[in-house]
Design an enzyme around this catalytic site. Structure first.
Site, mmCIF file in Angstrom:
data_model
loop_
_atom_site.group_PDB
_atom_site.id
_atom_site.type_symbol
_atom_site.label_atom_id
_atom_site.label_comp_id
_atom_site.label_asym_id
_atom_site.label_seq_id
_atom_site.Cartn_x
_atom_site.Cartn_y
_atom_site.Cartn_z
ATOM 1 N N CYS A 47 12.047 26.844 6.549
ATOM 2 C CA CYS A 47 12.983 27.161 5.473
ATOM 3 C C CYS A 47 12.933 28.662 5.234
ATOM 4 O O CYS A 47 11.861 29.235 5.050
ATOM 5 C CB CYS A 47 12.581 26.411 4.204
ATOM 6 S SG CYS A 47 13.572 26.855 2.765
ATOM 7 N N CYS A 99 11.566 23.623 -1.919
ATOM 8 C CA CYS A 99 12.285 24.519 -2.836
ATOM 9 C C CYS A 99 13.701 24.047 -3.156
ATOM 10 O O CYS A 99 14.411 24.700 -3.907
ATOM 11 C CB CYS A 99 12.307 25.938 -2.281
ATOM 12 S SG CYS A 99 13.345 26.151 -0.814
ATOM 13 N N CYS A 119 22.383 18.514 11.000
ATOM 14 C CA CYS A 119 23.260 19.647 11.290
ATOM 15 C C CYS A 119 22.939 20.728 10.256
ATOM 16 O O CYS A 119 23.287 20.607 9.078
ATOM 17 C CB CYS A 119 24.703 19.174 11.191
ATOM 18 S SG CYS A 119 25.906 20.407 11.685
#
Length: 130
Positions: A47, A99, A119
Protein backbone atom coordinates in the site's frame (compact mmCIF):
# COMPACT_ATOMS: atom_id res chain seq x y z
CA UNK A 1 -10.15 21.88 12.72
CA UNK A 2 -11.51 18.44 13.61
CA UNK A 3 -9.44 15.23 13.72
CA UNK A 4 -10.67 13.94 10.34
CA UNK A 5 -9.56 17.19 8.67
CA UNK A 6 -6.14 16.94 10.33
CA UNK A 7 -5.85 13.33 9.16
CA UNK A 8 -6.88 14.38 5.65
CA UNK A 9 -4.23 17.13 5.69
CA UNK A 10 -1.63 14.51 6.64
CA UNK A 11 -2.67 12.30 3.71
CA UNK A 12 -2.34 15.28 1.36
CA UNK A 13 1.18 15.92 2.67
CA UNK A 14 2.22 12.26 2.44
CA UNK A 15 0.75 11.34 -0.96
CA UNK A 16 1.16 12.83 -4.44
CA UNK A 17 -2.01 14.42 -5.86
CA UNK A 18 -2.69 11.32 -8.00
CA UNK A 19 -2.10 8.95 -5.06
CA UNK A 20 -4.39 11.07 -2.88
CA UNK A 21 -7.14 11.09 -5.52
CA UNK A 22 -7.01 7.30 -5.87
CA UNK A 23 -6.39 6.25 -2.25
CA UNK A 24 -8.48 8.79 -0.36
CA UNK A 25 -11.12 9.82 -2.96
CA UNK A 26 -11.61 6.49 -4.82
CA UNK A 27 -10.47 7.85 -8.19
CA UNK A 28 -9.27 5.52 -10.95
CA UNK A 29 -6.18 6.10 -13.05
CA UNK A 30 -6.54 5.66 -16.82
CA UNK A 31 -5.96 2.13 -18.14
CA UNK A 32 -2.44 1.36 -19.40
CA UNK A 33 -1.04 4.47 -17.69
CA UNK A 34 0.15 3.33 -14.27
CA UNK A 35 3.66 2.37 -13.26
CA UNK A 36 2.82 -1.27 -12.42
CA UNK A 37 0.32 -2.44 -15.06
CA UNK A 38 3.15 -3.93 -17.17
CA UNK A 39 5.62 -4.54 -14.32
CA UNK A 40 7.18 -8.01 -14.10
CA UNK A 41 9.80 -7.91 -11.31
CA UNK A 42 9.64 -10.37 -8.41
CA UNK A 43 8.62 -8.96 -5.06
CA UNK A 44 5.77 -7.59 -2.99
CA UNK A 45 3.32 -4.81 -3.87
CA UNK A 46 2.61 -2.60 -0.86
CA UNK A 47 0.00 0.00 0.00
CA UNK A 48 1.52 3.33 -1.04
CA UNK A 49 -0.11 5.06 1.97
CA UNK A 50 0.85 2.77 4.88
CA UNK A 51 3.31 0.24 3.35
CA UNK A 52 1.26 -2.83 4.32
CA UNK A 53 2.05 -5.89 2.17
CA UNK A 54 -0.84 -6.44 -0.25
CA UNK A 55 0.02 -8.62 -3.25
CA UNK A 56 2.87 -10.89 -4.31
CA UNK A 57 4.31 -10.78 -7.81
CA UNK A 58 3.62 -14.54 -7.93
CA UNK A 59 -0.15 -13.76 -7.91
CA UNK A 60 0.11 -11.05 -10.60
CA UNK A 61 -1.05 -11.79 -14.13
CA UNK A 62 -1.81 -9.93 -17.36
CA UNK A 63 -5.57 -9.51 -17.43
CA UNK A 64 -5.49 -7.29 -20.52
CA UNK A 65 -7.40 -4.63 -18.56
CA UNK A 66 -4.56 -2.10 -18.34
CA UNK A 67 -4.37 -2.21 -14.54
CA UNK A 68 -2.22 -4.42 -12.32
CA UNK A 69 -4.22 -7.58 -11.68
CA UNK A 70 -3.78 -10.29 -9.05
CA UNK A 71 -5.70 -13.50 -8.36
CA UNK A 72 -5.25 -13.19 -4.57
CA UNK A 73 -3.75 -10.93 -1.88
CA UNK A 74 -0.67 -12.01 0.13
CA UNK A 75 -3.13 -12.95 2.86
CA UNK A 76 -6.88 -12.57 3.07
CA UNK A 77 -6.59 -10.09 5.96
CA UNK A 78 -4.43 -7.70 3.88
CA UNK A 79 -7.46 -6.25 2.11
CA UNK A 80 -11.02 -5.32 3.03
CA UNK A 81 -13.92 -5.64 0.63
CA UNK A 82 -16.88 -3.27 0.43
CA UNK A 83 -19.90 -3.17 -1.87
CA UNK A 84 -19.68 -0.21 -4.27
CA UNK A 85 -22.82 1.00 -6.03
CA UNK A 86 -21.26 4.12 -7.55
CA UNK A 87 -21.35 4.98 -11.26
CA UNK A 88 -24.61 3.10 -11.80
CA UNK A 89 -23.13 -0.37 -11.29
CA UNK A 90 -22.57 -2.84 -8.48
CA UNK A 91 -18.94 -3.68 -7.83
CA UNK A 92 -16.79 -4.84 -4.93
CA UNK A 93 -14.30 -2.22 -3.80
CA UNK A 94 -10.87 -3.38 -2.54
CA UNK A 95 -9.38 -1.40 0.35
CA UNK A 96 -6.15 -1.69 2.34
CA UNK A 97 -7.27 -3.30 5.60
CA UNK A 98 -4.77 -1.24 7.59
CA UNK A 99 -5.43 2.36 6.44
CA UNK A 100 -8.63 1.90 4.39
CA UNK A 101 -7.08 3.38 1.25
CA UNK A 102 -9.01 2.64 -1.94
CA UNK A 103 -6.98 0.21 -4.06
CA UNK A 104 -9.35 -0.82 -6.85
CA UNK A 105 -12.08 -3.41 -7.44
CA UNK A 106 -12.57 -7.17 -7.33
CA UNK A 107 -14.16 -9.07 -10.22
CA UNK A 108 -15.06 -12.78 -10.56
CA UNK A 109 -13.34 -13.22 -13.94
CA UNK A 110 -9.76 -14.09 -12.93
CA UNK A 111 -7.64 -17.17 -13.53
CA UNK A 112 -7.33 -20.33 -11.45
CA UNK A 113 -6.82 -21.11 -8.67
CA UNK A 114 -9.21 -18.44 -7.29
CA UNK A 115 -11.13 -17.22 -10.35
CA UNK A 116 -10.85 -13.68 -8.96
CA UNK A 117 -9.31 -10.52 -10.44
CA UNK A 118 -8.12 -7.89 -8.00
CA UNK A 119 -7.94 -4.94 -10.41
CA UNK A 120 -5.72 -2.43 -8.61
CA UNK A 121 -4.58 1.12 -9.38
CA UNK A 122 -0.80 1.51 -9.72
CA UNK A 123 -1.10 4.84 -7.87
CA UNK A 124 -2.24 2.92 -4.76
CA UNK A 125 0.85 0.70 -4.82
CA UNK A 126 4.52 0.72 -3.98
CA UNK A 127 6.89 -2.17 -4.77
CA UNK A 128 9.60 -3.96 -2.85
CA UNK A 129 11.81 -6.25 -4.95
CA UNK A 130 12.88 -9.65 -3.65
Amino acid sequence: MNESEVRDDRWKEKLTPEQYAVCRCSATEPAFSGEYWNHHANGIYLCVACKQNLFSSSAKYDSGSGWPSYFQPVEKAAVSLKEDDSHGMRRTEVLCSNCQSHLGHLFPDGPKPTGMRYCINSAALDFSAD
